[in-house]
Write an enzyme that holds these catalytic residues in place. Structure first.
Site, PDB file in Angstrom:
ATOM      1  N   GLY A   1       7.204  -6.061  -0.128  1.00  0.00           N
ATOM      2  CA  GLY A   1       6.724  -6.114   1.017  1.00  0.00           C
ATOM      3  C   GLY A   1       7.366  -6.544   2.267  1.00  0.00           C
TER       4      GLY A   1
ATOM      5  CD1 TRP B   1       0.531  -1.368   3.331  1.00  0.00           C
ATOM      6  CD2 TRP B   1       0.076   0.630   3.424  1.00  0.00           C
ATOM      7  NE1 TRP B   1       0.787  -0.779   4.144  1.00  0.00           N
ATOM      8  CE2 TRP B   1       0.764   0.356   4.596  1.00  0.00           C
ATOM      9  CE3 TRP B   1       0.406   2.484   2.632  1.00  0.00           C
ATOM     10  CZ2 TRP B   1       1.420   0.620   5.278  1.00  0.00           C
ATOM     11  CZ3 TRP B   1       1.145   3.232   4.041  1.00  0.00           C
ATOM     12  CH2 TRP B   1       1.677   2.145   4.933  1.00  0.00           C
TER      13      TRP B   1
ATOM     14  CD  GLU C   1      10.503  -2.927   7.885  1.00  0.00           C
ATOM     15  OE1 GLU C   1      10.424  -1.627   6.920  1.00  0.00           O
ATOM     16  OE2 GLU C   1      10.251  -3.274   7.632  1.00  0.00           O
TER      17      GLU C   1
ATOM     18  CE  LYS D   1      -3.015  -9.841  -2.787  1.00  0.00           C
ATOM     19  NZ  LYS D   1      -2.544  -8.739  -2.335  1.00  0.00           N
TER      20      LYS D   1
END
Length: 492
Positions: free
Chosen positions: A231, A154, A384, A178
């Site tokens: 990702g 995102w 993270e 995707k």
């Protein structure tokens, strides 16, 4: 729900709901309110998208299109992206909470990525080989690798889409793109530009959905030839396992805990701005966030004072407002993770100089935070967090700084602040990371490769070499001999 904007899937040139009619809600992180719905792909929708992508590779409309013609389509797409940057930026901001000032500007700049690969489309060349057999003419050609599964998170959606889609289309591949189920609106809206640009149906499909019904069927599908994934490392491990089903060539652009080294001769204002850019820019929601600030002990205190002074002017607020510097985090889960990590760090002796708490306002807001650490094992230096948290740790020597920088399983971004040119070259060479910024931070370009080492992934996006990663090499042998083969049982 009927009054909210609704986004459909784009499969084989058609706008459609998911075949199981599943719909998910999207929440505006700035308000905590549901603002849109989107269709979710089921496994049969993934099959349909991939079948279209495979079919179009053999369709003369795409297969026989010249490389120059493909480039012209990409130029058209670039123009459309630039024209619609404000609209796409607003959607991305509403859906993810990132600042409109950044999403709109970044989307406008992303048009240059498509232009870059449009220009490269007819520059991909083969080679005539100086073969050691005088009666043979041997040459190589580069062909499209095939069906590409491109998976984008995102954050920085338009940028991360361009780094995959641009070279893939320039090479002549077809793509199933995707979008993240967390904030897919701008990606599904972007599909309209693919349609308007004139790409044949099936060349690009855009889908969204969860892991079980969408991502897993996509990455393990037998007709997928190439996977481009951005990702987290944990999800990447599943992607790699899934690729064992189809032996798809895979590239991974993952997360990081990027070190930023500030030496005692650094310009303090420049270093403070670099650390702020690397930690509070994009509200800290960046894979290259410079969340491990390593500072020479002699300047640690004045640098903290300089950062605190500058941070006092940071405006936390509505990401749609031009004056806002830090907006909300995309999900409430990120806020909870940061709170937990900060609590553990304080238990380890870390000192919070400012921030450290959730902002007193609706939405997923976290106040910009500066943590002074006493050990490289401090939790904020290891986890993270994807939020506006800066951690600083002192060092005494160059050797120690480099050792601390490399004390991580990651290796995506890094930064060095020094006025010493020899040191800049020396240290940047020794840092184990795919990117090193010197006296700046968080800069990108379509010309510059982007990617990491170790658990930050492998493969590179952007730059000339990226387009080659979407091709395979074919070697062609042509006999120029006037006589037939002398002995068919002996290899030539």
């Amino acid at each position: 729900m009927g009054n909210l904007p609704h986004f459909q899937l784009f499969i084989d040139g058609e706008w459609t709901e998911g075949s199981e009619a599943q719909v998910m809600m999207s929440e505006n992180p700035a308000t905590g309110q549901e603002w849109a719905t989107f269709a979710c792909a089921a496994p049969q929708d993934v099959d349909r998208a991939i079948a279209a992508a495979k079919r179009v590779l053999n369709d003369p409309e795409w297969r026989d299109m010249t490389q120059t013609q493909r480039g012209k389509l990409l130029y058209r797409l670039a123009d459309l992206v630039a024209e619609n940057a404000a609209r796409l930026g607003e959607l991305e901001t509403t859906d993810s909470g990132k600042l409109l000032a950044e999403t709109a500007a970044q989307t406008g700049y992303v048009a240059d990525y498509y232009r870059y690969y449009a220009g490269l489309a007819d520059k991909v060349e083969g080679t005539v080989l100086p073969i050691d057999k005088p009666d043979m003419h041997v040459f190589t050609t580069r062909e499209p690798i095939g069906v590409v599964a491109a998976i984008v998170p995102w954050n920085a959606q338009m940028f991360l889409t361009a780094t995959k889609l641009g070279p893939a289309l320039a090479a002549g591949c077809s793509v199933v793109l995707k979008a993240s189920e967390v904030a897919p609106a701008p990606m599904l809206e972007f599909a309209k530009l693919i349609e308007q640009a004139g790409f044949p149906p099936g060349v690009v499909s855009v889908i969204a959905g969860d892991a079980e019904n969408c991502a897993i069927p996509l990455t393990r599908h037998p007709d997928v030839d190439r996977i481009a994934f951005t990702g987290g490392p944990e999800t990447a491990r599943h992607v790699v396992r899934n690729s064992a089903e189809n032996f798809a060539v895979t590239s991974l652009e993952l997360g990081g805990k990027s070190p930023v080294l500030v030496f005692d001769d650094a310009d303090l204002d420049g270093a403070a701005n670099g650390l702020i850019a690397g930690n509070f820019g994009a509200s800290g929601q960046s894979c290259v966030a410079g969340t491990r600030g390593l500072v020479h002990r002699s300047i640690l205190k004045p640098l903290i004072e300089r950062i605190a002074e500058k941070a006092g002017a940071i405006r936390l607020g509505d990401p749609l407002h031009a004056e806002t510097h830090v907006g909300p985090l995309c999900t409430a889960a990120q806020v909870r993770k940061i709170e937990d990590t900060l609590s553990k760090a304080q238990g380890q002796g870390a000192v919070i100089h400012f921030g450290g708490e959730v902002a007193d306002r609706p939405g997923n807001y976290m106040n910009p935070t500066l943590v002074e650490c006493t050990s490289p094992e401090t939790e904020t230096l290891k986890i993270e967090m994807f939020g506006p948290v800066m951690s600083l740790l002192p060092f005494d020597t160059e050797e120690e700084a480099v050792a601390l920088a490399n004390k991580t399983p990651y290796g995506l971004g890094s930064g060095v602040f020094t006025q010493n040119l020899a040191r800049a070259h020396r240290v940047s060479k020794r840092i184990k990371a795919g990117i090193c910024w010197v006296n700046t931070y968080r800069a990108i370009s379509p010309i510059a490769p982007f990617g990491g080492f170790n658990q930050s992934g492998y493969g590179r996006e952007a730059g000339v070499e990226a387009i080659l990663d979407y091709t395979r090499t074919k070697t062609t042998w042509i006999s120029t001999a006037q006589e037939p083969m002398a002995n068919p049982f002996v290899m030539r």
